[in-house]
Design an enzyme around this catalytic site. Structure first.
Site, PDB file in Angstrom:
ATOM      1  CE1 TYR A 177      -4.463   6.807  -3.137  1.00 48.59           C
ATOM      2  CE2 TYR A 177      -4.694   6.074  -0.870  1.00 48.59           C
ATOM      3  CZ  TYR A 177      -5.160   6.814  -1.948  1.00 48.59           C
ATOM      4  OH  TYR A 177      -6.316   7.553  -1.833  1.00 48.59           O
ATOM      5  CD  GLN A 218     -11.907  -6.312   7.314  1.00 46.99           C
ATOM      6  OE1 GLN A 218     -12.258  -7.169   8.122  1.00 46.99           O
ATOM      7  NE2 GLN A 218     -11.779  -6.586   6.020  1.00 46.99           N
ATOM      8  CD  GLN A 270      -8.551   0.445  15.695  1.00 50.50           C
ATOM      9  OE1 GLN A 270      -9.581   0.208  16.311  1.00 50.50           O
ATOM     10  NE2 GLN A 270      -7.410   0.710  16.314  1.00 50.50           N
ATOM     11  NE  ARG A 272      -3.964  -0.138   2.428  1.00 53.91           N
ATOM     12  CZ  ARG A 272      -5.247  -0.503   2.248  1.00 53.91           C
ATOM     13  NH1 ARG A 272      -5.560  -1.764   2.088  1.00 53.91           N
ATOM     14  NH2 ARG A 272      -6.198   0.395   2.239  1.00 53.91           N
ATOM     15  CD  GLU A 327       5.581   6.003   3.397  1.00 58.80           C
ATOM     16  OE1 GLU A 327       5.434   7.230   3.596  1.00 58.80           O
ATOM     17  OE2 GLU A 327       5.976   5.215   4.280  1.00 58.80           O
ATOM     18  N   GLY A 328       3.139   8.017  -1.178  1.00 60.06           N
ATOM     19  CA  GLY A 328       2.965   9.040  -2.225  1.00 60.06           C
ATOM     20  C   GLY A 328       2.126  10.204  -1.713  1.00 60.06           C
ATOM     21  CE  LYS A 329      -3.795  10.457  -2.826  1.00 58.70           C
ATOM     22  NZ  LYS A 329      -4.521  11.548  -3.488  1.00 58.70           N
TER      23      LYS A 329
HETATM   24  P1  NAD Z   1     -11.209   7.764  -8.896  1.00 64.28           P
HETATM   25  O1  NAD Z   1     -10.249   6.696  -9.267  1.00 64.28           O
HETATM   26  O2  NAD Z   1     -12.619   7.632  -9.315  1.00 64.28           O
HETATM   27  O3  NAD Z   1     -10.699   9.166  -9.411  1.00 64.28           O
HETATM   28  C1  NAD Z   1      -9.346   9.467  -9.686  1.00 64.28           C
HETATM   29  C2  NAD Z   1      -9.278  10.148 -11.044  1.00 64.28           C
HETATM   30  O4  NAD Z   1      -7.919  10.517 -11.318  1.00 64.28           O
HETATM   31  C3  NAD Z   1      -9.719   9.228 -12.184  1.00 64.28           C
HETATM   32  O5  NAD Z   1     -10.607   9.902 -13.042  1.00 64.28           O
HETATM   33  C4  NAD Z   1      -8.408   8.879 -12.885  1.00 64.28           C
HETATM   34  O6  NAD Z   1      -8.592   8.582 -14.252  1.00 64.28           O
HETATM   35  C5  NAD Z   1      -7.602  10.132 -12.643  1.00 64.28           C
HETATM   36  N1  NAD Z   1      -6.155   9.930 -12.718  1.00 64.28           N
HETATM   37  C6  NAD Z   1      -5.430   8.921 -12.170  1.00 64.28           C
HETATM   38  N2  NAD Z   1      -4.133   9.093 -12.456  1.00 64.28           N
HETATM   39  C7  NAD Z   1      -4.034  10.226 -13.189  1.00 64.28           C
HETATM   40  C8  NAD Z   1      -2.953  10.912 -13.804  1.00 64.28           C
HETATM   41  N3  NAD Z   1      -1.690  10.475 -13.709  1.00 64.28           N
HETATM   42  N4  NAD Z   1      -3.228  12.047 -14.502  1.00 64.28           N
HETATM   43  C9  NAD Z   1      -4.496  12.497 -14.618  1.00 64.28           C
HETATM   44  N5  NAD Z   1      -5.555  11.875 -14.079  1.00 64.28           N
HETATM   45  C10 NAD Z   1      -5.320  10.757 -13.367  1.00 64.28           C
HETATM   46  O7  NAD Z   1     -11.105   7.920  -7.309  1.00 64.28           O
HETATM   47  P2  NAD Z   1     -11.849   8.902  -6.298  1.00 64.28           P
HETATM   48  O8  NAD Z   1     -12.408   8.084  -5.242  1.00 64.28           O
HETATM   49  O9  NAD Z   1     -12.704   9.866  -7.024  1.00 64.28           O
HETATM   50  O10 NAD Z   1     -10.602   9.671  -5.670  1.00 64.28           O
HETATM   51  C11 NAD Z   1     -10.317  11.028  -5.971  1.00 64.28           C
HETATM   52  C12 NAD Z   1      -9.191  11.518  -5.058  1.00 64.28           C
HETATM   53  O11 NAD Z   1      -9.614  11.415  -3.695  1.00 64.28           O
HETATM   54  C13 NAD Z   1      -7.902  10.696  -5.184  1.00 64.28           C
HETATM   55  O12 NAD Z   1      -6.804  11.579  -5.116  1.00 64.28           O
HETATM   56  C14 NAD Z   1      -7.937   9.801  -3.967  1.00 64.28           C
HETATM   57  O13 NAD Z   1      -6.657   9.463  -3.536  1.00 64.28           O
HETATM   58  C15 NAD Z   1      -8.664  10.683  -2.956  1.00 64.28           C
HETATM   59  N6  NAD Z   1      -9.335   9.856  -1.925  1.00 64.28           N
HETATM   60  C16 NAD Z   1     -10.505   9.207  -2.194  1.00 64.28           C
HETATM   61  C17 NAD Z   1     -11.082   8.417  -1.198  1.00 64.28           C
HETATM   62  C18 NAD Z   1     -12.382   7.699  -1.418  1.00 64.28           C
HETATM   63  O14 NAD Z   1     -12.816   6.966  -0.515  1.00 64.28           O
HETATM   64  N7  NAD Z   1     -13.078   7.863  -2.524  1.00 64.28           N
HETATM   65  C19 NAD Z   1     -10.467   8.296   0.049  1.00 64.28           C
HETATM   66  C20 NAD Z   1      -9.262   8.953   0.262  1.00 64.28           C
HETATM   67  C21 NAD Z   1      -8.710   9.751  -0.719  1.00 64.28           C
HETATM   68  N1  UDP Z   2     -13.046  -5.492   1.334  1.00 63.01           N
HETATM   69  C1  UDP Z   2     -13.782  -6.673   1.396  1.00 63.01           C
HETATM   70  N2  UDP Z   2     -14.303  -7.178   0.252  1.00 63.01           N
HETATM   71  C2  UDP Z   2     -14.140  -6.578  -0.958  1.00 63.01           C
HETATM   72  C3  UDP Z   2     -13.425  -5.380  -1.025  1.00 63.01           C
HETATM   73  C4  UDP Z   2     -12.879  -4.868   0.140  1.00 63.01           C
HETATM   74  O1  UDP Z   2     -13.963  -7.245   2.472  1.00 63.01           O
HETATM   75  O2  UDP Z   2     -14.671  -7.120  -1.959  1.00 63.01           O
HETATM   76  C5  UDP Z   2     -12.507  -4.940   2.578  1.00 63.01           C
HETATM   77  C6  UDP Z   2     -11.020  -4.583   2.533  1.00 63.01           C
HETATM   78  O3  UDP Z   2     -10.223  -5.687   2.865  1.00 63.01           O
HETATM   79  C7  UDP Z   2     -10.959  -3.480   3.563  1.00 63.01           C
HETATM   80  C8  UDP Z   2     -12.306  -2.795   3.466  1.00 63.01           C
HETATM   81  O4  UDP Z   2     -13.173  -3.718   2.835  1.00 63.01           O
HETATM   82  O5  UDP Z   2     -10.797  -4.016   4.855  1.00 63.01           O
HETATM   83  C9  UDP Z   2     -12.283  -1.504   2.682  1.00 63.01           C
HETATM   84  O6  UDP Z   2     -11.656  -1.769   1.458  1.00 63.01           O
HETATM   85  P1  UDP Z   2     -11.572  -0.708   0.282  1.00 63.01           P
HETATM   86  O7  UDP Z   2     -10.774  -1.326  -0.800  1.00 63.01           O
HETATM   87  O8  UDP Z   2     -12.923  -0.211  -0.057  1.00 63.01           O
HETATM   88  O9  UDP Z   2     -10.804   0.550   0.896  1.00 63.01           O
HETATM   89  P2  UDP Z   2      -9.593   0.780   1.910  1.00 63.01           P
HETATM   90  O10 UDP Z   2     -10.228   1.476   3.055  1.00 63.01           O
HETATM   91  O11 UDP Z   2      -9.017  -0.532   2.356  1.00 63.01           O
HETATM   92  O12 UDP Z   2      -8.635   1.603   1.148  1.00 63.01           O
END
Ligand code: NAD
Ligand code: UDP
Length: 322
Positions: free
Chosen positions: A145, A209, A276, A142, A147-149
């Protein structure tokens, strides 16, 4: 006042909802996306709006645009997607942040980073306040993602200190809703897709979890409040719904709400899967007057309704990991 606003990752799940809101508010919106994990269907209804523009571009490459605000969302967000090409994932976070911060610097634009609860890793304290520094495995699957963030957050704060960029950092906790990619492998989309198809529901581990699920409209409201905040607050701020559920509870809710005849089956827990997760949102309440309004039961109804309306044959799995 009408602003020129760039949304990177604007065709994605959260980005497209954000574009909707910004277009409705009358702003001049540029949606930038490379369509790795999304497709045009998320924003097709915006294409004929005069205040909406779409650019296919990858944020790892520089781009010259003139804008007043940047929402930097471009990054694959689902574990199966960001683990598909981990080197590209960390490049997207780090080089994407550098390119967008450079753009913000040149334009004197305000810039918001979509960070994540993953910066806390598998947290040892519960629930998680912004002051917690996290428990991330830097060499795990993981890490590309997480460490990138984390590095992106560092860049944001260094650009602020060194170049006086007006930054905003939001730490997003699990968010769900219509337009999640049905093949993104995330838990809500997986369970609903499987339930509606009458397939087995794949629960990883014993389902004990936990996650705290926020509805997309609440999240977008939090983004905009943070961007528009004029008190000099830069974050990081947790945005999420503190109502915490086990994954087993979620599976049972989806089965009940869809009326599915699916069986609940277990599969191995993925490496470094956090046990959690629940946000402390006192800072968001205090600084942004934000709190979530949509309970999981209500948000799930809307999400299930949307999944019922889509034609699955129009969705291409971005990666084989779902
Ligand atoms: P998503 O995958 O639907 O959206 C990400 C978008 O970024 C996509 O449209 C993808 O095509 C685009 N993308 C990916 N790499 C790219 C690149 N190199 N150049 C240009 N576009 C690129 O996911 P999301 O859930 O909408 O997430 C949006 C943002 O929110 C992300 O940065 C994600 O890390 C952050 N985030 C989302 C959640 C969540 O639960 N949805 C939680 C934590 C953080
Ligand atoms: N998970 C699961 N079944 C699935 C997909 C995910 O039980 O088909 C679990 C996963 O192991 C994690 C939680 O659901 O504990 C949330 O996973 P998700 O990929 O949605 O996001 P995360 O919070 O882990 O980034």
């Amino acid at each position: 006042m009408i602003k020129r606003i760039l949304v990177t990752g604007g065709a994605g799940f959260l980005g497209s909802h954000l574009c909707d809101r910004l277009v409705e508010l009358g702003h001049d919106v540029i949606c930038l996306d490379n369509f790795f994990t999304s497709q045009k269907s998320n924003i097709v209804h915006l294409l004929d709006r005069p205040n909406f523009e779409l650019i296919r571009h990858d944020v790892t490459h520089p781009i010259w645009l003139e804008v007043d605000q940047v929402y930097n969302l471009a990054c694959p967000a689902a574990p199966g997607h960001y683990q598909f090409n981990p080197i590209k994932t960390i490049k997207t976070s780090v080089m994407g942040a550098i390119n967008m911060l450079g753009l913000a610097k040149r334009c004197h634009a305000r810039i918001l980073q979509a960070s994540t609860s993953e910066v806390y890793g598998d947290p040892e304290i519960h629930p998680q306040p912004e002051s917690y520094r996290g428990n991330v495995n830097p060499i795990g699957t993981r890490a590309c993602y997480d460490e990138g963030k984390r590095a992106a957050e560092t860049l944001f704060f260094d650009y602020q200190r060194q170049n006086r960029i007006d930054i905003r950092v939001v730490r997003i906790f699990n968010t769900y809703g219509p337009r999640m990619h049905p093949y993104d492998g995330r838990v809500v989309s997986n369970f609903i897709r499987q339930a509606l198809a009458g397939e087995d529901i794949t629960m990883y581990g014993d389902g004990s979890q936990t996650r705290s699920f926020c509805y997309c409209d609440d999240m977008v409201d939090g983004f905009i409040r943070m961007m528009e905040n004029e008190t000099g607050f830069h974050g990081p701020v947790n945005i999420g719904n503190p109502d915490e559920f086990t994954i087993r509870q979620l599976a049972e809710m989806v089965i009940e709400m869809t009326g599915a005849s699916s069986n609940l089956v277990t599969q191995p827990l993925p490496e470094d899967d956090p046990t959690q997760r629940q946000p402390v949102i006192d800072l968001a309440r205090e600084k942004l007057a934000w709190s979530p309004r949509t309970p999981l039961s209500q948000g799930l109804v809307r999400t299930i309704e949307w999944f019922r309306t889509i034609d699955m044959s129009e969705y291409r799995p971005p990666t084989p990991n779902y």
